[in-house]
Design an enzyme around this catalytic site. Sequence first.
Site, PDB file in Angstrom:
ATOM      1  N   ASP A 199      -2.251   9.036 -11.424  1.00 27.39           N
ATOM      2  CA  ASP A 199      -2.062   7.795 -12.383  1.00 27.39           C
ATOM      3  C   ASP A 199      -0.623   7.685 -13.054  1.00 27.39           C
ATOM      4  OD1 ASP A 199      -4.851   7.556 -11.965  1.00 27.39           O
ATOM      5  OD2 ASP A 199      -5.512   8.335 -13.869  1.00 27.39           O
TER       6      ASP A 199
ATOM      7  N   ASP B 287       0.850  -1.123   0.015  1.00 30.48           N
ATOM      8  CA  ASP B 287      -0.136  -0.090   0.154  1.00 30.48           C
ATOM      9  C   ASP B 287       0.847   1.163   0.146  1.00 30.48           C
ATOM     10  OD1 ASP B 287      -2.356   1.602   0.162  1.00 30.48           O
ATOM     11  OD2 ASP B 287      -2.597   1.437   2.154  1.00 30.48           O
TER      12      ASP B 287
ATOM     13  N   ASP C 163      -4.294   2.575  -4.679  1.00 26.53           N
ATOM     14  CA  ASP C 163      -2.657   2.458  -4.443  1.00 26.53           C
ATOM     15  C   ASP C 163      -2.355   1.314  -3.987  1.00 26.53           C
ATOM     16  OD1 ASP C 163      -3.853   3.021  -2.059  1.00 26.53           O
ATOM     17  OD2 ASP C 163      -2.610   4.629  -1.548  1.00 26.53           O
TER      18      ASP C 163
ATOM     19  N   HIS D  17      -5.633  13.620 -10.427  1.00 27.96           N
ATOM     20  CA  HIS D  17      -5.647  12.274 -10.653  1.00 27.96           C
ATOM     21  C   HIS D  17      -4.672  11.782 -11.928  1.00 27.96           C
ATOM     22  CE1 HIS D  17      -8.822  11.073  -7.913  1.00 27.96           C
ATOM     23  NE2 HIS D  17      -9.343  12.014  -8.095  1.00 27.96           N
TER      24      HIS D  17
ATOM     25  N   ASN E 174      -2.523  12.866  -5.204  1.00 28.27           N
ATOM     26  CA  ASN E 174      -3.814  13.005  -5.915  1.00 28.27           C
ATOM     27  C   ASN E 174      -4.656  14.058  -5.725  1.00 28.27           C
ATOM     28  OD1 ASN E 174      -4.340  11.128  -7.869  1.00 28.27           O
ATOM     29  ND2 ASN E 174      -5.691   9.769  -6.805  1.00 28.27           N
TER      30      ASN E 174
END
Length: 134
Positions: A29, A12, A55, A25, A20
């Site tokens: 990404d 994680d 994530d 985003h 973000n």
Amino acid sequence: EHAEHHAVAFLDLDRFKAVNDRFGHSVGDRLLREIGQVMGRVVRGGDVLARIGGDEFALLLTNCRLDDARGVAEKVCAAVDAYRIEHNGAVLDVGVSVGIAPIEADTPGAAQAIAEADGACYEAKVTGRIAIAG
């Protein structure tokens, strides 16, 4: 079944939400794609790394004892720590927390092994970078 040792790791990303939220985003990404490549370069040849959502990533470590799985996790953590992405003059960095669970002959199934690794990952977020289930 054949006295082999396997493990699964739940990974994680740390501080990803801040990227973000601050940069959007599309930057998040891009970071996810690049982090996946960074991690993929340091895992063993037969290991399988997959993004499983948001994530979070999973890593299947075949023919791998827990001590060796910890070693792979340490390499992944170091590679992610060294990774930097620049956006509009800001340098972004993330970390990763890793939970590891063994896959034994009596492990009920993949979902159970991943759930145990996820629980260990939660522990790793609280107590340190890497935790082993059990």
